[in-house]
Design an enzyme around this catalytic site. Structure first.
Site, PDB file in Angstrom:
ATOM      1  N   LYS A  54       0.750  -1.366   0.049  1.00 35.54           N
ATOM      2  CA  LYS A  54       0.081  -0.099  -0.037  1.00 35.54           C
ATOM      3  C   LYS A  54       0.907   1.292  -0.104  1.00 35.54           C
ATOM      4  O   LYS A  54       0.704   2.105  -0.723  1.00 35.54           O
ATOM      5  CB  LYS A  54      -0.842   0.085   1.380  1.00 35.54           C
ATOM      6  CG  LYS A  54      -2.073  -1.008   0.982  1.00 35.54           C
ATOM      7  CD  LYS A  54      -2.853  -0.994   2.384  1.00 35.54           C
ATOM      8  CE  LYS A  54      -3.767  -2.220   2.250  1.00 35.54           C
ATOM      9  NZ  LYS A  54      -4.498  -2.743   3.527  1.00 35.54           N
ATOM     10  N   GLN A  98      -4.450  -1.253   9.692  1.00 30.65           N
ATOM     11  CA  GLN A  98      -4.413  -2.476   8.989  1.00 30.65           C
ATOM     12  C   GLN A  98      -5.131  -3.696   9.974  1.00 30.65           C
ATOM     13  O   GLN A  98      -4.657  -3.507  11.241  1.00 30.65           O
ATOM     14  CB  GLN A  98      -3.027  -3.052   8.727  1.00 30.65           C
ATOM     15  CG  GLN A  98      -2.749  -4.325   8.136  1.00 30.65           C
ATOM     16  CD  GLN A  98      -3.355  -4.284   6.608  1.00 30.65           C
ATOM     17  OE1 GLN A  98      -3.206  -3.343   5.869  1.00 30.65           O
ATOM     18  NE2 GLN A  98      -4.233  -5.453   6.231  1.00 30.65           N
ATOM     19  N   ASP A 121     -11.046   3.398   4.386  1.00 27.34           N
ATOM     20  CA  ASP A 121     -11.563   2.072   4.215  1.00 27.34           C
ATOM     21  C   ASP A 121     -12.918   1.904   4.245  1.00 27.34           C
ATOM     22  O   ASP A 121     -13.499   0.669   3.750  1.00 27.34           O
ATOM     23  CB  ASP A 121     -11.117   1.197   5.393  1.00 27.34           C
ATOM     24  CG  ASP A 121      -9.689   0.453   5.105  1.00 27.34           C
ATOM     25  OD1 ASP A 121      -9.412   0.028   3.958  1.00 27.34           O
ATOM     26  OD2 ASP A 121      -8.972  -0.069   6.061  1.00 27.34           O
TER      27      ASP A 121
END
Ligand code: NDP
Length: 297
Positions: A54, A98, A121
């Site tokens: 990422k 994460q 997200d």
């Protein structure tokens, strides 16, 4: 019939290039780069790979990547303090924590602490609510990527029968919301669904997000349907000691019935990071109060 292959890798590359162009335009207008912060707690090998990839993709798209690597024994309070610091930092447009987090940390509490306008997200309840009522917000990357692939392949989805297999908060439920917003008639199936094969056989669009290798068979698919396979399952390979990736759909049999299908790998997988970059870019434009056309990216 042999289904057309929906090339998510190529679509994702085009999307990333577009995000890169708009990130350059953003920098010229805002006098700073867009920024995405990724927080990793602990040393889970798969999470480390995701975070590295990422970070690299963020920089390649012309945005700043801020990586915060915290030890596995970080307390919940310290992680929440890191999130607060990122919420307050004007150089940070998007925040991604994460998952999974170590067991002593409450994931829901951490997600709830992220400023919804930096929640790239799309996991915050505020963003789930915005999606449900049709307000602008952030949509989880994987289902948004699936929706982009479907619209690219089929154009107008309105009136189509769609079956989503899986009802998780990160894939199944937001996928169903996106398909409702596109005026599909949506059925959400899950582990308690009766006669799943018959339910799937009604669908013009099948989205499989189950986590069971090759569960959906070709004879479950209506001839001519479009199949989106979200599953990523590692199974033993042909050679001893080797593994290979398969989806939730039995590709070989489904491809003889469907009109179009995503492969695994190379279908939905590459879309997830591309959409994350897209969401971070959109966050940057919004946070600076700059206009970005709804169909710009
Ligand atoms: P979850 O485990 O959170 O959810 C799985 C869903 O499948 C649940 O709703 C479950 O039902 C349902 N289910 C399980 N078994 C059956 C069954 N036998 N019949 C019907 N439904 C069943 O998984 P995720 O949503 O997080 O992920 C789904 C898949 O997508 C996984 O393979 C994952 O690796 C992959 N994935 C891929 C991504 C990508 O980038 N391509 C990103 C995220 C996930 P119930 O609710 O009743 O338990």
């Amino acid at each position: 019939m042999t289904a057309a292959v929906i090339d998510g890798k190529a679509f994702a590359a085009t999307l990333r290039a577009r995000v890169g162009e708009l990130a350059t335009a953003f920098e010229a207008k805002a006098g700073r780069k867009a920024g995405l912060a990724v927080v990793l707690v602990g040393e889970d090998p798969a999470s480390q790979v995701y975070v590295r990839s990422k970070g690299k993709s963020t920089v390649e798209a012309g945005m700043n990547s801020f990586e915060h690597k915290l030890p596995a024994d970080t307390s919940e309070a310290d992680l929440l303090a890191t999130v607060e610091q990122l919420n307050a930092d004007p150089a940070v447009d998007g925040i991604l924590v994460q998952l999974p987090l170590p067991r002593h940390i409450d994931e829901q509490k951490v997600i709830a602490a992220i400023n919804p306008d930096k929640d790239v997200d799309g996991f915050h309840v505020t963003n789930a609510g915005r999606l449900a009522v049709g307000q602008p917000g952030f949509v989880p990357c994987t289902p948004l990527g699936c929706s982009m692939l479907l619209k690219d392949k089929l154009g107008d989805l309105s009136g189509l029968d769609a079956v989503v297999i899986g009802r998780s908060n990160i894939v199944g439920k937001p996928m169903a919301q996106l398909l409702i917003a596109e005026s599909c008639t949506v059925t959400v199936a899950h582990s308690r669904t009766k006669n799943l094969a018959d339910v799937v056989r009604r669908a013009d669009i099948v989205v499989a997000a189950v986590g069971r290798p090759e569960m959906v068979k070709g004879d479950w698919i209506k001839p001519g349907a479009t199949v989106i396979d979200v599953g990523i399952n590692r199974v033993p390979g042909a050679e001893e000691g080797k593994t290979r990736l398969v989806g939730d759909v039995d590709y070989a049999s489904a491809a003889t019935v469907a009109s179009a299908i995503t492969p695994v790998p190379g279908g939905v997988g590459p879309m997830t990071i591309a959409v994350l970059l897209r969401n971070a870019l959109v966050a940057a434009y919004r946070n600076e109060g700059l206009d970005l056309a709804a169909d710009a990216v």
